[in-house]
Design a protein around this motif. Structure first.
Motif, PDB file in Angstrom:
ATOM      1  N   SER A 122      78.216 -43.934  -2.287  1.00  0.00           N
ATOM      2  CA  SER A 122      76.898 -44.316  -1.769  1.00  0.00           C
ATOM      3  C   SER A 122      75.852 -43.256  -2.083  1.00  0.00           C
ATOM      4  CB  SER A 122      76.978 -44.553  -0.254  1.00  0.00           C
ATOM      5  OG  SER A 122      77.078 -43.325   0.451  1.00  0.00           O
ATOM      6  N   SER A 123      76.255 -41.995  -2.078  1.00  0.00           N
ATOM      7  CA  SER A 123      75.317 -40.928  -2.422  1.00  0.00           C
ATOM      8  C   SER A 123      74.905 -41.021  -3.891  1.00  0.00           C
ATOM      9  CB  SER A 123      75.954 -39.558  -2.131  1.00  0.00           C
ATOM     10  OG  SER A 123      75.010 -38.513  -2.293  1.00  0.00           O
ATOM     11  N   ALA A 124      75.850 -41.404  -4.756  1.00  0.00           N
ATOM     12  CA  ALA A 124      75.528 -41.570  -6.179  1.00  0.00           C
ATOM     13  C   ALA A 124      74.549 -42.721  -6.379  1.00  0.00           C
ATOM     14  CB  ALA A 124      76.810 -41.814  -6.974  1.00  0.00           C
ATOM     15  N   SER A 125      74.765 -43.840  -5.704  1.00  0.00           N
ATOM     16  CA  SER A 125      73.848 -44.976  -5.845  1.00  0.00           C
ATOM     17  C   SER A 125      72.472 -44.639  -5.273  1.00  0.00           C
ATOM     18  CB  SER A 125      74.428 -46.213  -5.160  1.00  0.00           C
ATOM     19  OG  SER A 125      74.586 -46.004  -3.767  1.00  0.00           O
ATOM     20  N   ALA A 126      72.444 -43.852  -4.194  1.00  0.00           N
ATOM     21  CA  ALA A 126      71.161 -43.438  -3.625  1.00  0.00           C
ATOM     22  C   ALA A 126      70.385 -42.565  -4.604  1.00  0.00           C
ATOM     23  CB  ALA A 126      71.385 -42.697  -2.302  1.00  0.00           C
ATOM     24  N   GLU A 127      71.084 -41.675  -5.297  1.00  0.00           N
ATOM     25  CA  GLU A 127      70.415 -40.816  -6.270  1.00  0.00           C
ATOM     26  C   GLU A 127      69.862 -41.626  -7.438  1.00  0.00           C
ATOM     27  OE1 GLU A 127      68.913 -37.423  -8.153  1.00  0.00           O
ATOM     28  OE2 GLU A 127      69.480 -37.864  -6.065  1.00  0.00           O
ATOM     29  N   LEU A 128      70.576 -42.648  -7.851  1.00  0.00           N
ATOM     30  CA  LEU A 128      70.067 -43.525  -8.907  1.00  0.00           C
ATOM     31  C   LEU A 128      68.788 -44.228  -8.452  1.00  0.00           C
ATOM     32  CD1 LEU A 128      73.397 -45.099 -10.250  1.00  0.00           C
ATOM     33  CD2 LEU A 128      71.918 -43.449 -11.424  1.00  0.00           C
ATOM     34  N   ALA A 129      68.750 -44.606  -7.188  1.00  0.00           N
ATOM     35  CA  ALA A 129      67.535 -45.230  -6.651  1.00  0.00           C
ATOM     36  C   ALA A 129      66.375 -44.243  -6.665  1.00  0.00           C
ATOM     37  CB  ALA A 129      67.796 -45.735  -5.233  1.00  0.00           C
ATOM     38  N   ARG A 130      66.641 -43.010  -6.257  1.00  0.00           N
ATOM     39  CA  ARG A 130      65.585 -41.996  -6.215  1.00  0.00           C
ATOM     40  C   ARG A 130      65.044 -41.703  -7.608  1.00  0.00           C
ATOM     41  NH1 ARG A 130      64.343 -36.702  -6.639  1.00  0.00           N
ATOM     42  NH2 ARG A 130      66.292 -36.285  -7.723  1.00  0.00           N
ATOM     43  N   SER A 159      70.043 -51.081  -1.873  1.00  0.00           N
ATOM     44  CA  SER A 159      70.818 -52.134  -1.212  1.00  0.00           C
ATOM     45  C   SER A 159      72.314 -51.828  -1.305  1.00  0.00           C
ATOM     46  CB  SER A 159      70.520 -53.493  -1.849  1.00  0.00           C
ATOM     47  OG  SER A 159      69.154 -53.836  -1.691  1.00  0.00           O
ATOM     48  N   ILE A 160      72.738 -51.332  -2.461  1.00  0.00           N
ATOM     49  CA  ILE A 160      74.143 -50.934  -2.613  1.00  0.00           C
ATOM     50  C   ILE A 160      74.463 -49.783  -1.672  1.00  0.00           C
ATOM     51  CG2 ILE A 160      75.820 -49.926  -4.209  1.00  0.00           C
ATOM     52  CD1 ILE A 160      74.446 -51.481  -6.452  1.00  0.00           C
ATOM     53  N   THR A 161      73.558 -48.820  -1.594  1.00  0.00           N
ATOM     54  CA  THR A 161      73.766 -47.677  -0.695  1.00  0.00           C
ATOM     55  C   THR A 161      73.859 -48.138   0.751  1.00  0.00           C
ATOM     56  OG1 THR A 161      72.505 -46.275  -2.213  1.00  0.00           O
ATOM     57  CG2 THR A 161      72.845 -45.442   0.018  1.00  0.00           C
ATOM     58  N   GLY A 208      70.238 -42.572   9.030  1.00  0.00           N
ATOM     59  CA  GLY A 208      70.073 -42.776   7.594  1.00  0.00           C
ATOM     60  C   GLY A 208      70.080 -44.244   7.216  1.00  0.00           C
ATOM     61  N   VAL A 209      70.934 -45.040   7.859  1.00  0.00           N
ATOM     62  CA  VAL A 209      70.964 -46.480   7.607  1.00  0.00           C
ATOM     63  C   VAL A 209      69.624 -47.103   7.987  1.00  0.00           C
ATOM     64  CG1 VAL A 209      71.995 -48.656   8.366  1.00  0.00           C
ATOM     65  CG2 VAL A 209      73.465 -46.711   7.801  1.00  0.00           C
ATOM     66  N   THR A 210      69.082 -46.682   9.118  1.00  0.00           N
ATOM     67  CA  THR A 210      67.766 -47.178   9.537  1.00  0.00           C
ATOM     68  C   THR A 210      66.693 -46.789   8.523  1.00  0.00           C
ATOM     69  OG1 THR A 210      68.436 -46.952  11.856  1.00  0.00           O
ATOM     70  CG2 THR A 210      66.083 -47.174  11.406  1.00  0.00           C
ATOM     71  N   ALA A 211      66.788 -45.549   7.995  1.00  0.00           N
ATOM     72  CA  ALA A 211      65.827 -45.106   6.987  1.00  0.00           C
ATOM     73  C   ALA A 211      65.949 -45.926   5.706  1.00  0.00           C
ATOM     74  CB  ALA A 211      66.037 -43.627   6.692  1.00  0.00           C
ATOM     75  N   LEU A 212      67.173 -46.289   5.334  1.00  0.00           N
ATOM     76  CA  LEU A 212      67.374 -47.120   4.143  1.00  0.00           C
ATOM     77  C   LEU A 212      66.723 -48.490   4.314  1.00  0.00           C
ATOM     78  CD1 LEU A 212      71.099 -46.319   3.246  1.00  0.00           C
ATOM     79  CD2 LEU A 212      69.096 -45.763   1.865  1.00  0.00           C
ATOM     80  N   ILE A 213      66.904 -49.073   5.496  1.00  0.00           N
ATOM     81  CA  ILE A 213      66.281 -50.373   5.768  1.00  0.00           C
ATOM     82  C   ILE A 213      64.762 -50.258   5.703  1.00  0.00           C
ATOM     83  CG2 ILE A 213      65.980 -52.170   7.507  1.00  0.00           C
ATOM     84  CD1 ILE A 213      68.820 -51.554   8.478  1.00  0.00           C
ATOM     85  N   VAL A 232      61.266 -43.397  -0.550  1.00  0.00           N
ATOM     86  CA  VAL A 232      62.604 -43.415  -1.147  1.00  0.00           C
ATOM     87  C   VAL A 232      63.139 -42.001  -1.307  1.00  0.00           C
ATOM     88  CG1 VAL A 232      63.919 -44.009  -3.222  1.00  0.00           C
ATOM     89  CG2 VAL A 232      62.234 -45.617  -2.308  1.00  0.00           C
ATOM     90  N   ASP A 233      62.295 -41.086  -1.773  1.00  0.00           N
ATOM     91  CA  ASP A 233      62.724 -39.710  -2.007  1.00  0.00           C
ATOM     92  C   ASP A 233      63.224 -39.058  -0.717  1.00  0.00           C
ATOM     93  OD1 ASP A 233      62.484 -37.405  -4.178  1.00  0.00           O
ATOM     94  OD2 ASP A 233      61.798 -36.561  -2.267  1.00  0.00           O
ATOM     95  N   ALA A 234      62.464 -39.177   0.361  1.00  0.00           N
ATOM     96  CA  ALA A 234      62.845 -38.573   1.637  1.00  0.00           C
ATOM     97  C   ALA A 234      64.129 -39.188   2.179  1.00  0.00           C
ATOM     98  CB  ALA A 234      61.709 -38.730   2.648  1.00  0.00           C
ATOM     99  N   THR A 235      64.251 -40.500   2.078  1.00  0.00           N
ATOM    100  CA  THR A 235      65.436 -41.181   2.580  1.00  0.00           C
ATOM    101  C   THR A 235      66.688 -40.738   1.832  1.00  0.00           C
ATOM    102  OG1 THR A 235      64.157 -43.129   3.230  1.00  0.00           O
ATOM    103  CG2 THR A 235      66.519 -43.439   2.903  1.00  0.00           C
ATOM    104  N   VAL A 236      66.579 -40.625   0.522  1.00  0.00           N
ATOM    105  CA  VAL A 236      67.752 -40.264  -0.281  1.00  0.00           C
ATOM    106  C   VAL A 236      68.178 -38.824  -0.022  1.00  0.00           C
ATOM    107  CG1 VAL A 236      68.574 -39.921  -2.640  1.00  0.00           C
ATOM    108  CG2 VAL A 236      67.313 -41.996  -2.050  1.00  0.00           C
ATOM    109  N   TRP A 237      67.214 -37.911   0.111  1.00  0.00           N
ATOM    110  CA  TRP A 237      67.605 -36.524   0.396  1.00  0.00           C
ATOM    111  C   TRP A 237      68.303 -36.415   1.748  1.00  0.00           C
ATOM    112  CZ3 TRP A 237      68.452 -33.460  -3.242  1.00  0.00           C
ATOM    113  CH2 TRP A 237      67.629 -33.373  -4.365  1.00  0.00           C
TER     114      TRP A 237
END
Length: 257
Positions: A122-130, A159-161, A208-213, A232-237
């Protein structure tokens, strides 16, 4: 063989060149960076007249705020880990002057290994989003109003994250149920710390889940490119920090007892 440019592509390139030629460092350019792979740094945005703040400054300020917030979270878990080791080392003497230590290692449910793998992915997919939010060509197209390629790509990866984050929390719930069903060492301080550590981390990951939503909603509703990038940047970090924190806590539970 020379490439063939269609009229829309010629017009798009002309608009990009006009913006680049007219840019005087006042923050009109979107936050992109060719050299760093999309971190919003290494640009010319500090050269703005009259001390005006631009996209890079805002991005840096938000990241600094996330850093200070995570510092408080880190101190909270350091206190828990310190209590973990102090309790583990403490004991008492019984009526026969025998030294008794109530600490007994807790068998960690094997599902935690799977949960850990899920969180890493999930961290890898989040970084791809960022990173997708800072791809120069896509950002320029979106900033010019030519579709929303960055938002579409980031929405997919976020969404994957989010799905993987929910899977992780569900796996933690299964681990708690398995440990409770064993009734192993119900009064053991080790099992108490297992619940305390995993509950505390799950609560922070839920943030973090709430931040993703929130970020997913912002990608569709926010009209400002910079606002979407910062969100997106803040959420992923934050998500990265929770993943790293879990790796340390999992190592403690697995090997530190």
């Amino acid at each position: 063989m020379p490439s063939i440019l269609t009229p829309p592509e010629i017009e798009r390139r002309k608009r990009r060149e006009e913006i680049r030629e007219n840019d005087n460092g006042n923050g009109r350019r979107p936050p992109t960076d060719k050299r760093t792979g999309g971190n919003g740094e290494g640009d010319n945005w500090n050269d703005r007249p009259n001390g005006r703040r631009g996209p890079r400054d805002r991005l840096s300020q938000v990241r600094m705020g996330i850093f200070f917030g995570l510092f408080g979270v880190t101190m909270f878990f350091i206190a828990i880990v310190s209590a973990f080791f102090v309790t583990k080392a403490n004991g008492h003497f019984d009526a026969y002057s025998r030294y008794i230590n109530d600490w007994l290692p807790t068998a960690i449910p094997s599902i935690l290994w799977l949960n850990t793998a899920v969180l890493i992915i999930s961290s890898a997919s989040a970084e791809l989003a960022r990173r997708s939010m800072f791809l120069e060509q896509d950002v320029m197209d979106e900033w010019l109003g030519i579709g929303r390629p960055t938002s579409r790509r980031a929405t997919l990866w976020l969404s994957i994250t989010l799905a993987l984050g929910i899977v992780f929390l569900s796996g933690q719930w299964v681990a708690w149920k398995q440990l409770a069903a064993q009734h192993a060492h119900a009064s053991n301080p080790s099992s108490h710390f297992f619940y305390l550590i995993t509950y505390a981390h799950a609560a922070h990951l839920l943030v973090g889940v709430t931040a993703l939503i929130t970020a997913l909603i912002g990608l569709h509703r926010s009209r400002r490119m910079l606002s979407r990038q910062i969100l997106v940047d803040a959420t992923v970090w934050y998500w990265h920090a929770m993943g790293l924190l879990w790796l340390l806590l999992f190592a403690l539970l697995e090997y530190g007892q």
